[in-house]
Design a protein around this motif. Structure first.
Motif, short mmCIF file in Angstrom:
data_model
loop_
_atom_site.label_atom_id
_atom_site.label_comp_id
_atom_site.label_asym_id
_atom_site.label_seq_id
_atom_site.Cartn_x
_atom_site.Cartn_y
_atom_site.Cartn_z
N GLY A 66 -5.55 -8.84 1.59
CA GLY A 66 -5.13 -7.55 2.40
C GLY A 66 -5.83 -6.39 1.70
O GLY A 66 -5.73 -5.32 2.01
N ASP A 67 -6.63 -6.74 0.67
CA ASP A 67 -7.16 -5.43 0.14
C ASP A 67 -8.34 -4.66 1.00
O ASP A 67 -9.12 -5.14 1.68
CB ASP A 67 -8.43 -6.03 -0.85
CG ASP A 67 -8.21 -7.40 -1.57
OD1 ASP A 67 -7.69 -8.24 -0.79
OD2 ASP A 67 -8.42 -7.39 -2.79
N ALA A 68 -8.02 -3.40 0.93
CA ALA A 68 -8.74 -2.43 2.06
C ALA A 68 -10.36 -2.24 1.60
O ALA A 68 -10.44 -1.53 0.53
CB ALA A 68 -8.02 -1.34 2.12
N THR B 220 -11.64 5.48 -2.02
CA THR B 220 -10.62 6.66 -1.52
C THR B 220 -9.56 6.51 -2.35
O THR B 220 -8.76 5.49 -2.41
CB THR B 220 -10.59 6.23 -0.05
OG1 THR B 220 -11.65 6.18 0.64
CG2 THR B 220 -9.34 7.26 0.47
N LEU B 221 -8.95 7.62 -2.95
CA LEU B 221 -7.52 7.78 -3.42
C LEU B 221 -6.76 8.43 -2.40
O LEU B 221 -6.93 9.38 -1.70
CB LEU B 221 -7.99 8.79 -4.58
CG LEU B 221 -9.04 8.53 -5.58
CD1 LEU B 221 -8.96 9.71 -6.87
CD2 LEU B 221 -9.19 7.19 -6.34
N ARG B 222 -5.59 7.61 -2.41
CA ARG B 222 -4.69 7.78 -1.55
C ARG B 222 -3.39 8.57 -2.11
O ARG B 222 -2.88 7.84 -3.14
CB ARG B 222 -3.82 6.50 -1.08
CG ARG B 222 -3.41 7.05 0.48
CD ARG B 222 -2.48 5.83 1.19
NE ARG B 222 -3.34 4.83 1.77
CZ ARG B 222 -3.58 3.58 1.09
NH1 ARG B 222 -2.58 3.11 0.11
NH2 ARG B 222 -4.10 2.71 1.59
N PRO C 69 0.82 -1.26 0.08
CA PRO C 69 0.15 0.03 0.11
C PRO C 69 0.72 1.17 -0.09
O PRO C 69 2.00 1.20 0.58
CB PRO C 69 -0.83 -0.13 1.25
CG PRO C 69 -0.89 -1.60 1.83
CD PRO C 69 0.62 -2.11 1.10
N GLY C 70 0.45 2.20 -0.72
CA GLY C 70 1.10 3.54 -0.79
C GLY C 70 0.16 4.44 -1.52
O GLY C 70 -0.89 4.40 -1.46
N ALA C 71 1.10 5.65 -1.94
CA ALA C 71 0.15 6.73 -2.45
C ALA C 71 0.12 6.42 -3.96
O ALA C 71 0.76 5.48 -4.61
CB ALA C 71 1.18 8.06 -2.34
N GLY C 72 -0.68 7.18 -4.54
CA GLY C 72 -0.95 7.15 -6.01
C GLY C 72 -1.98 5.71 -6.48
O GLY C 72 -1.61 5.27 -7.42
N GLU C 73 -2.61 5.46 -5.45
CA GLU C 73 -3.57 4.13 -5.84
C GLU C 73 -4.98 4.37 -4.78
O GLU C 73 -5.02 5.23 -4.48
CB GLU C 73 -2.96 2.89 -5.21
CG GLU C 73 -2.85 2.90 -3.59
CD GLU C 73 -2.32 1.54 -3.24
OE1 GLU C 73 -2.43 0.49 -4.28
OE2 GLU C 73 -1.97 1.39 -1.97
N VAL C 74 -5.95 3.41 -5.47
CA VAL C 74 -7.32 3.46 -4.61
C VAL C 74 -6.81 2.86 -3.08
O VAL C 74 -6.49 1.58 -3.15
CB VAL C 74 -8.27 2.58 -5.31
CG1 VAL C 74 -9.40 2.51 -4.28
CG2 VAL C 74 -8.60 3.56 -6.44
N GLY C 75 -7.01 3.56 -2.03
CA GLY C 75 -6.80 3.01 -0.83
C GLY C 75 -7.68 2.03 0.04
O GLY C 75 -7.40 1.22 0.50
#
Ligand code: ZN
Length: 311
Positions: free
Chosen positions: A124-126, A158-160, A74-80
Motif C-alpha cells: 500500500g506504499d504511496a 511529499t511530507l504529510r 497513513p497519517g501526519a508526520g510521515e512521508v506521504g
C-alpha cells in the motif's frame, strides 16, 4: 542557510515480504537491486536497496522487510508519497505496464504543472511516477524496460504534516527554496542537487491523526551531502539551531546522521561516499548477501534465518 545538501539520497520504508518487495522493484519498476544486506541494528531482517546501475544517491529506495509486520496507517508526520522521475512522454507506457501487472491504485494527475501517475506498492506504499523534461540521469536498462523509458531515480517526496510552519523553516535552512504554493500545500526545490531528486512537497492535513509505522510506511527520508566533511558541517549547524542529531554512524555504503524534523518525520543526512560498489563488482551488485564486518563471524546463523530471495 546550508549549501552542502544535494537533494535526496535515499528513502527507507518497511515491507512485509522480501520476495514480493524485490520482485516489485526489480521486475515491475525495473530498478536494479544494488545491495542485499541486513538491518545493521537487527541482522535477522534484510535491508534491500534498489536504484540505478550503481545506486547513485538520489535513486535509492531501500526496504526493511519484516515478515510479520502489520500494515502501517497513513497519517501526519510521515512521508506521504515518494515520486520517481520518468522521461517525458512515457506516462502512458507506465500506466499500461503497471495495469497489466495488477498494480493497485493507478490514477493520473496533473500537479505542479507535471504529469503524475500515482500507484501503490505491494504494502500500500504511496508512489508516483512523474514525467520530467531533460532529466540527465540514466535509468537502469533491463530486458523488460528499455533505457529510454526507465525510471531515472527519485523526483522527490511529499511530507504529510498537520502544520507546515517549522518544516518550511527547516527546509529553507537546508537550502531548499519554496517554488510553488497552492493553499497550504507547497513545493520546495533545491538547486545543484544529485542531478534530480531535488523536490520536497508539503501536504497539509490539519486534522489528520498521527501516522502509525508499519508495512508500506516510510521509515525515514535521507538527504545527500558529498562527503564526511560536509556532513560534519551540517551536523554542527543543525545542533547550533537546536536540533538533536545522532553521532555519525557508519552504514558501510554511506555515513549517516539522523534527527527528527519538527512535523515528526525522521530525517537523515547521508554521504554520497563511499557508495554501493565499495564491496562488490558493479556487474554483480546486489546478488550476494553482504554483511557488516561485525556480523561476518555469524554469517551461517544469519543466512539460515533469512528466507532466500529468488531473482
Ligand atoms: Zn537511511
Amino acid at each position: 542557510m546550508l549549501t552542502q545538501i544535494k537533494g535526496l539520497h535515499h528513502v527507507t520504508s518497511m515491507a512485509a515480504s522480501a520476495q514480493e518487495n524485490s520482485d516489485f522493484f526489480t521486475k515491475t519498476l525495473g530498478l536494479r537491486r544494488v545491495k542485499k544486506t541486513v538491518n545493521f541494528d537487527d541482522p535477522e531482517v534484510y535491508h534491500l536497496y534498489y536504484g540505478d546501475q550503481i545506486g547513485t544517491p538520489g535513486s535509492v529506495m531501500t526496504y526493511f522487510p519484516f515478515p510479520h509486520i502489520a500494515k502501517g496507517r497513513p497519517g501526519a508526520g510521515e512521508v506521504g508519497e515518494t515520486s520517481f522521475a520518468i522521461p517525458e512522454g512515457t506516462l502512458d507506457y507506465w500506466q499500461e505496464r503497471l495495469a497489466s501487472r495488477g498494480v493497485a491504485g493507478l490514477s493520473e494527475h496533473e500537479l505542479w504543472g507535471e504529469k503524475r501517475l500515482r500507484f501503490k506498492g505491494p504494502d500500500g506504499d504511496a508512489f508516483s511516477l512523474v514525467e520530467v523534461k531533460n532529466d540527465p540521469r540514466r535509468g537502469w536498462a533491463v530486458t523488460e524496460v528499455d533505457e529510454d523509458k526507465a525510471v531515472k531515480g527519485f523526483h522527490g517526496a511529499t511530507l504529510r504534516l498537520t502544520d507546515p510552519g517549522a518544516t518550511r523553516e527547516l527546509l529553507s535552512f537546508m537550502g531548499y527554496e519554496e517554488v510553488d504554493r497552492k493553499g497550504e500545500s507547497s513545493r520546495f526545490a533545491i538547486s545543484g542537487g544529485n542531478d534530480g531528486a531535488d523536490v520536497v512537497e508539503l501536504e497539509i492535513a490539519p486534522s489528520a491523526d498521527r501516522a502509525r509505522l508499519g508495512a508500506g510506511s516510510v521509515h525515514h527520508i535521507a538527504f545527500a551531502v558529498e562527503d564526511r566533511a560536509a556532513q560534519l558541517e551540517v551536523r554542527k549547524a543543525l545542533i547550533d539551531t537546536g536540533y538533536q542529531v545522532t553521532p555519525v554512524i557508519d552504514r558501510d555504503y554511506f555515513w549517516a546522521i539522523y534527527f527528527r524534523a519538527p512535523g515528526g518525520v525522521l530525517f537523515e543526512i547521508a554521504t554520497n561516499e563511499p557508495g554501493f560498489d565499495r564491496d562488490e563488482d558493479t556487474r554483480h551488485l546486489g546478488e550476494a548477501l553482504k554483511l557488516p564486518t561485525r556480523y561476518e563471524p555469524y554469517r551461517d546463523q544469519i543466512s539460515r534465518r533469512l528466507v532466500p530471495i529468488r531473482d
